[in-house]
Motif scaffolding. Structure first.
Motif, PDB file in Angstrom:
ATOM      1  N   ALA A  54       0.849  -1.206   0.000  1.00 43.43           N
ATOM      2  CA  ALA A  54       0.000   0.000   0.000  1.00 43.43           C
ATOM      3  C   ALA A  54       0.876   1.244   0.000  1.00 43.43           C
ATOM      4  CB  ALA A  54      -0.910  -0.021   1.215  1.00 43.43           C
ATOM      5  N   GLU A  55       0.989   1.869  -1.154  1.00 50.84           N
ATOM      6  CA  GLU A  55       1.785   3.097  -1.269  1.00 50.84           C
ATOM      7  C   GLU A  55       0.889   4.322  -1.215  1.00 50.84           C
ATOM      8  OE1 GLU A  55       5.051   3.255  -1.343  1.00 50.84           O
ATOM      9  OE2 GLU A  55       5.300   1.080  -1.335  1.00 50.84           O
ATOM     10  N   VAL A  56      -0.413   4.138  -1.379  1.00 53.34           N
ATOM     11  CA  VAL A  56      -1.334   5.279  -1.470  1.00 53.34           C
ATOM     12  C   VAL A  56      -2.508   5.131  -0.486  1.00 53.34           C
ATOM     13  CG1 VAL A  56      -2.885   6.565  -3.006  1.00 53.34           C
ATOM     14  CG2 VAL A  56      -0.664   5.728  -3.862  1.00 53.34           C
ATOM     15  N   GLY A  57      -3.237   4.042  -0.584  1.00 55.00           N
ATOM     16  CA  GLY A  57      -4.358   3.838   0.330  1.00 55.00           C
ATOM     17  C   GLY A  57      -5.552   3.186  -0.335  1.00 55.00           C
ATOM     18  N   VAL A  58      -6.731   3.545   0.146  1.00 54.38           N
ATOM     19  CA  VAL A  58      -7.976   2.966  -0.374  1.00 54.38           C
ATOM     20  C   VAL A  58      -8.642   3.999  -1.282  1.00 54.38           C
ATOM     21  CG1 VAL A  58     -10.260   2.075   0.230  1.00 54.38           C
ATOM     22  CG2 VAL A  58      -8.281   1.555   1.684  1.00 54.38           C
ATOM     23  N   LEU A  83      -9.066   6.557   2.248  1.00 56.71           N
ATOM     24  CA  LEU A  83      -8.180   6.360   3.417  1.00 56.71           C
ATOM     25  C   LEU A  83      -6.746   6.407   2.905  1.00 56.71           C
ATOM     26  CD1 LEU A  83      -7.625   5.563   6.437  1.00 56.71           C
ATOM     27  CD2 LEU A  83      -7.591   3.181   5.641  1.00 56.71           C
ATOM     28  N   LYS A  84      -5.991   7.366   3.416  1.00 51.83           N
ATOM     29  CA  LYS A  84      -4.584   7.498   2.978  1.00 51.83           C
ATOM     30  C   LYS A  84      -3.688   6.707   3.910  1.00 51.83           C
ATOM     31  CE  LYS A  84      -4.383  12.048   0.815  1.00 51.83           C
ATOM     32  NZ  LYS A  84      -5.598  12.823   1.006  1.00 51.83           N
ATOM     33  N   VAL A  85      -2.663   6.076   3.341  1.00 52.44           N
ATOM     34  CA  VAL A  85      -1.647   5.485   4.204  1.00 52.44           C
ATOM     35  C   VAL A  85      -0.917   6.628   4.898  1.00 52.44           C
ATOM     36  CG1 VAL A  85      -1.353   3.373   2.860  1.00 52.44           C
ATOM     37  CG2 VAL A  85       0.063   5.381   2.334  1.00 52.44           C
ATOM     38  N   SER A  86      -0.255   6.313   6.014  1.00 47.23           N
ATOM     39  CA  SER A  86       0.378   7.358   6.811  1.00 47.23           C
ATOM     40  C   SER A  86       1.830   7.562   6.394  1.00 47.23           C
ATOM     41  CB  SER A  86       0.304   6.963   8.288  1.00 47.23           C
ATOM     42  OG  SER A  86       1.053   7.859   9.059  1.00 47.23           O
TER      43      SER A  86
END
Ligand code: GAL
Length: 367
Positions: free
Chosen positions: A56-60, A78-81
């Motif tokens: 997951a480099e970006v999110g959902v 939903l963004k990854v942190s």
């Protein structure tokens, strides 16, 4: 391959590029659909190019649609942190996101399979995020191993006890590197994980007619599915759950309810490679569950590989009777962003669902 956006056509074209409203191939893999106030929302894993796209480099990513053919890009729900200490730090594994709406709290609740960055697939956790709007932004609340400290409802009392030393020693020598393992010990793993919580990898969510929500996840080193009731606010597991098909290694669960019966599509366990689909059914979510064979019809190859795809979700189509769409992924692990979507109508015969390939089809199929 057609360069004309398929979204100009009101039809489904399984396995072809599926342009969104900007003409970009939809990026929502391992996804699920929420129908809310007449609008469909498609949530899925945003993948990037190459093998790196499997992390997951970006999110959902989320898209919206009123007709299921034409999808508007609503951005990253939903963004990854960027904080490397976060449980959803960029580079983690975040798979099969699903969103449901809680009538009571008026929150949109997202669950997903989470693997903490740098630990392969060993974390086997569920992540939970919430939002006030369907499209987000979603705030990450916590991750958990479901049902820590609770025994499954459908095991004999004699098995509701921690492992003894001999049983622990039996497990210490075992490894579970991948899927079907000949030495799978069906009654030890849920007991091993009683305190820490049950492993949860491939997963889906399902809301029953009474508003009770369930998480169905591949547990116990992928060997056994669990059906687990969520808390009333949908943010945790409730502690009430059952194990089904111990040692059968079902993955990719996708559940539907038709005429009061529950039907579960799932796959075998072969990582990104496609395999044969499985259909199971029950009169109650709490069982008895029985396997009903392979729901696919077609050529030998199509039957053996689920049309070269793996189940993700079943969409109940609004305003139609008995209309369900089987939603699956044709993974491209070497260039993850190029994964394709296989959407096929669920058909019925002798009170059981089945699936057949279609190059092109539309909702008139259900008319
Ligand atoms: C599949 C699973 C996918 C992904 C993949 C990784 O079996 O269904 O969601 O986890 O394995 O190898």
């Amino acid at each position: 391959m057609s360069t004309k956006p398929v979204s100009l056509f009101k039809e489904f074209r399984p396995a072809e590029l599926w342009p969104d409203d900007r003409g970009v191939h939809i990026n929502a893999h391992g996804g699920g659909i929420l129908l809310h106030e007449g609008i469909y929302y498609w949530f899925g894993e945003h993948k990037i190019e190459g093998e790196a796209g499997n992390n997951a480099e970006v999110g959902v990513h989320v898209y919206s649609s009123s007709n299921l053919y034409q999808w508007k890009d609503e951005g990253i729900a939903l963004k990854v942190s960027e904080d490397p200490k976060s449980e959803i730090a960029r580079g983690c594994i975040l798979e099969r996101p699903k969103v449901i709406y809680n009538q009571r709290t008026r929150k949109f609740v997202m669950w997903f399979h989470l693997e903490i960055k740098g630990s392969g697939y060993s974390s086997a956790r569920s992540g939970v995020a919430i939002a006030d709007q369907a499209t987000g932004p979603y705030e990450f609340i916590h991750s958990l191993r479901p049902n820590a400290g609770f025994w499954p409802a459908n095991v004999p009392d004699g098995l509701k006890k921690p492992l003894d030393n001999a049983e622990q020693a039996q497990l210490d020598g075992l490894e579970f590197p991948g899927c079907p393992v000949p030495h799978y010990p069906p009654d030890l793993l849920f007991r091993r994980d009683f305190v820490k919580g049950q492993m949860a990898r491939d997963m889906t969510l399902f809301v029953d007619d009474d508003g009770t929500a369930y998480q169905i996840y591949a547990s116990e080193e992928n060997g056994t599915l669990h059906i687990s009731q969520l808390s009333d606010d949908y943010l945790r597991s409730s502690g009430r759950y059952i194990r089904i098909f111990p040692g059968r290694f079902h993955e990719a669960p996708a559940l539907m309810k038709w005429r009061g019966k529950y039907f579960l599509f799932s796959s075998e366990c072969t990582s990104w490679d496609p395999n044969a689909a499985r259909l199971s059914m029950a009169n109650s979510l709490w069982g008895q569950w029985t396997e009903r064979g392979n729901p696919c019809r077609g050529t030998k190859e199509q039957i053996a590989t689920t049309f070269a795809s793996q189940s993700a979700f079943v969409i109940p189509v609004a305003d139609h009777h008995d209309a369900f769409i089987f939603m699956a992924d044709r993974w491209r692990p070497e260039n993850a962003i190029d994964g394709r979507y296989i959407w096929l109508p669920v058909q019925f015969e002798n009170d059981l669902p089945f699936l057949e390939w279609k190059d092109r089809w539309d909702l008139n199929f259900f008319a």
